[in-house]
Design an enzyme around this catalytic site. Structure first.
Site, short mmCIF file in Angstrom:
data_model
loop_
_atom_site.label_atom_id
_atom_site.label_comp_id
_atom_site.label_asym_id
_atom_site.label_seq_id
_atom_site.Cartn_x
_atom_site.Cartn_y
_atom_site.Cartn_z
N HIS A 9 -6.80 -6.05 -1.19
CA HIS A 9 -5.67 -5.15 -1.01
C HIS A 9 -4.60 -5.86 -0.20
O HIS A 9 -4.85 -6.34 0.90
CB HIS A 9 -6.16 -3.89 -0.29
CG HIS A 9 -5.15 -2.81 -0.20
ND1 HIS A 9 -4.63 -2.18 -1.31
CD2 HIS A 9 -4.55 -2.23 0.87
CE1 HIS A 9 -3.78 -1.26 -0.93
NE2 HIS A 9 -3.70 -1.27 0.39
N ASP A 16 -8.14 -3.81 -7.24
CA ASP A 16 -7.85 -3.21 -5.94
C ASP A 16 -8.59 -1.88 -5.80
O ASP A 16 -8.53 -1.03 -6.69
CB ASP A 16 -6.34 -3.00 -5.83
CG ASP A 16 -5.88 -2.62 -4.43
OD1 ASP A 16 -6.54 -1.77 -3.80
OD2 ASP A 16 -4.86 -3.15 -3.98
N SER A 44 0.83 -1.19 0.00
CA SER A 44 0.00 0.00 0.00
C SER A 44 0.88 1.25 0.00
O SER A 44 1.76 1.39 -0.84
CB SER A 44 -0.95 -0.07 1.19
OG SER A 44 -1.93 0.90 1.10
#
Length: 533
Positions: free
Chosen positions: A495, A466, A241
């Site tokens: 994710h 995502d 991320s």
């Protein structure tokens, strides 16, 4: 946006109190010897020299590993320590802050050891200290890599135990119900704008010394100092991320310091995306993944009784939302709290069934499970402080990393336009990020992420659908990093791909980390197993 913790910090309270995972996105960077600022070349050189000074000092000092403090809740044999870094790299001998780090030794033989693997879970604002627990919990996905590497986690500057920052009273921060994020009147918008401005002012008041230095390039410099303190000549890194953006910035600033780098669920590193546009893109992707989840719920109507079509499930959602707006469930769960809870489904497949079960019970008239799941726990002062801190870091980094629109008309226009077709997250995400419109410290120019001399091939992993970090971000980073390889998980959208069980992905990540070898071309993998009701 953000992410880390059990639900990968899928929910973070916005300035207006909206519990929402914003662009986890929720990150930023500069040229090999530059900071991510628009300062003079002289200023950039000072920061480059400063990090070299700090790294040399850290290499000499090392890390005094000790048993972890009991309240860190880290199982043995994980060990903990501290690394000192300059608050301002242009003044390496000025004020220092201490970063919390932890480590577990490789599980293989001394001959199998390849060094330390550092990890960042995202955010900005996520703690990486739980990373070594993947070894103590015997997580099978990481068993092979753990034989070769010490697993090292850390709290980035401003986070958790590393000179934590704050923008408001934690107990006030978590109080519910918050205002409905979707405004009905101009007065509603004015109220939210006031909250966002006050939040930005609170950040300056409570954390003014740290605030100008809460940038992704500075965290990347910290990463290089930690590398040196560990005695590692080169960095092995796993970023998820926002951690992908941190990795991209590090690789741009220190290309010849990278040994192996895996980035998973990628923030788009384009200067045009960091950070305002990235959050707008996120709103579109969340709507798509929200619909994927609704399709799954409809397919499993025998278990959840919420309707046999996406449209029927959406009607149940709108009905629940309207009821919460009229009278918050348990007096505390209104529309904002609903979004904070439900957004975990588009974030993570692991949340599909639990969220659907709570949804099913609420639709049938039993809202207790929903209140238990979505309401704040005012008695959990430690957890509430962590939530407030995470949100403070999120705003501090994203607002300081880049220039944001200062004219409310720009925000209003873009949000209104996107909300029409992507209503699930759009307004909530705007309020989450609006403190950046009145940010009280200088906003920087993001680093131009690119390949520098000595950068080895980077492995990029991304699911196609995502929500938090749309697929285009992985494509963009792949273009910028020469020799990189992209693994795409097709028809999937959870994710954080590397932590899931998908041998097509897991085996390639292991091979790269253990041997440095990549496929000759990019790879497309079938999706991981679909959740079961």
């Amino acid at each position: 946006m953000r992410d880390s913790r059990p639900k990968r910090r899928m929910a973070a309270a916005g300035s207006a109190g909206v519990l929402v995972a914003s662009a986890l996105i929720a990150g930023a960077v500069a040229a090999p010897t530059a900071s991510a600022t628009a300062d003079t070349r002289h200023g950039k050189d000072r920061e480059a020299q400063g990090v070299a000074v700090a790294a040399a000092r850290a290499a000499k000092a090392g890390i005094d590993w000790q048993d972890c403090p009991a309240d860190w809740n880290l199982p043995r044999p994980i060990r903990c320590g501290w690394v000192s870094v300059p608050l301002d790299y242009a003044r390496p001998n000025g004020k220092q802050i201490k970063l919390a780090v932890d480590r577990i030794a490789n599980t293989g033989t001394p001959a199998e050891r390849q060094g330390a693997l550092l990890y960042n879970p995202g955010g900005p604002g996520g703690s990486g200290l739980r990373f070594p627990a993947r070894v103590t919990s015997k997580n099978p996905v990481w068993a092979n890599t753990a034989k070769a590497y010490d697993f090292v986690g850390f709290d980035p500057r401003g986070v958790g135990r590393s000179a934590p920052i704050s923008c408001g009273d934690p107990q006030e921060f978590v109080k519910a119900p918050k205002a409905d994020p979707v405004p009905r009147t101009e007065a509603d918008k004015l109220a939210q704008r006031k909250l966002a401005r006050e939040y930005a002012e609170g950040c300056l008041e409570r954390s003014g010394t740290m605030l100008p230095h809460m940038t992704t390039p500075n965290t990347a410099r910290d990463l290089d100092v930690i590398r040196a303190a560990l005695g590692e000549k080169k960095l092995n890194y796993l970023g998820v991320s926002y951690g992908t953006y941190l990795g991209a910035v590090y690789a741009t600033l220190f290309p010849d310091h990278v040994r192996r780098m895996v980035v998973d669920s990628v923030v788009n590193p384009s200067r045009q995306k960091i950070w305002y546009q990235a959050n707008l893109d996120q709103n579109v992707a969340f709507e798509t993944r929200w619909q994927d989840w609704q399709d799954w719920v409809a397919k499993n109507d025998a278990a959840y009784h919420l309707g046999t079509t996406r449209a029927a499930v959406q009607q149940q959602w709108l009905k629940l939302r309207a009821a919460a707006a009229k009278e918050p469930f348990g007096g505390v769960v209104g529309p904002a709290e609903l979004i904070g809870f439900f957004q975990s489904a588009p974030y993570y497949d692991s949340a599909w069934a639990p969220v659907a079960e709570v949804f099913s019970q609420a639709a049938a008239g039993n809202t207790q499970a929903l209140v238990d799941a979505a309401a704040p726990d005012l008695s959990d002062t430690v957890g509430n402080a962590a939530a407030e801190n995470g949100n403070a870091v999120y705003n501090a980094v994203e607002c300081t990393d880049a220039k944001w629109p200062t004219d409310w008309r720009t925000w209003d226009r873009d949000t209104t336009r996107l909300h029409r077709d992507h209503p699930f997250l759009t307004w909530a995400n705007t309020w989450m990020n609006l403190p950046c419109a009145t940010w009280p410290v200088t906003q920087r120019t993001p680093v131009d992420v690119k390949t520098g001399k000595g950068l080895p091939p980077v492995l990029i992993v991304q699911s196609e659908r995502d929500a938090a970090t749309p697929y285009g971000g992985a494509v963009e980073l792949h273009k910028r990093f020469k020799g990189s390889r992209l693994i795409t998980e097709r028809d999937a959208g959870s994710h954080g791909v590397t932590g899931l069980v998908n041998p097509c992905v897991n085996d390639r990540v292991d091979t790269y980390l253990l041997t440095g070898k990549l496929d000759r071309s990019d790879v497309t993998c079938a999706p991981h197993a679909t959740p079961k009701p």
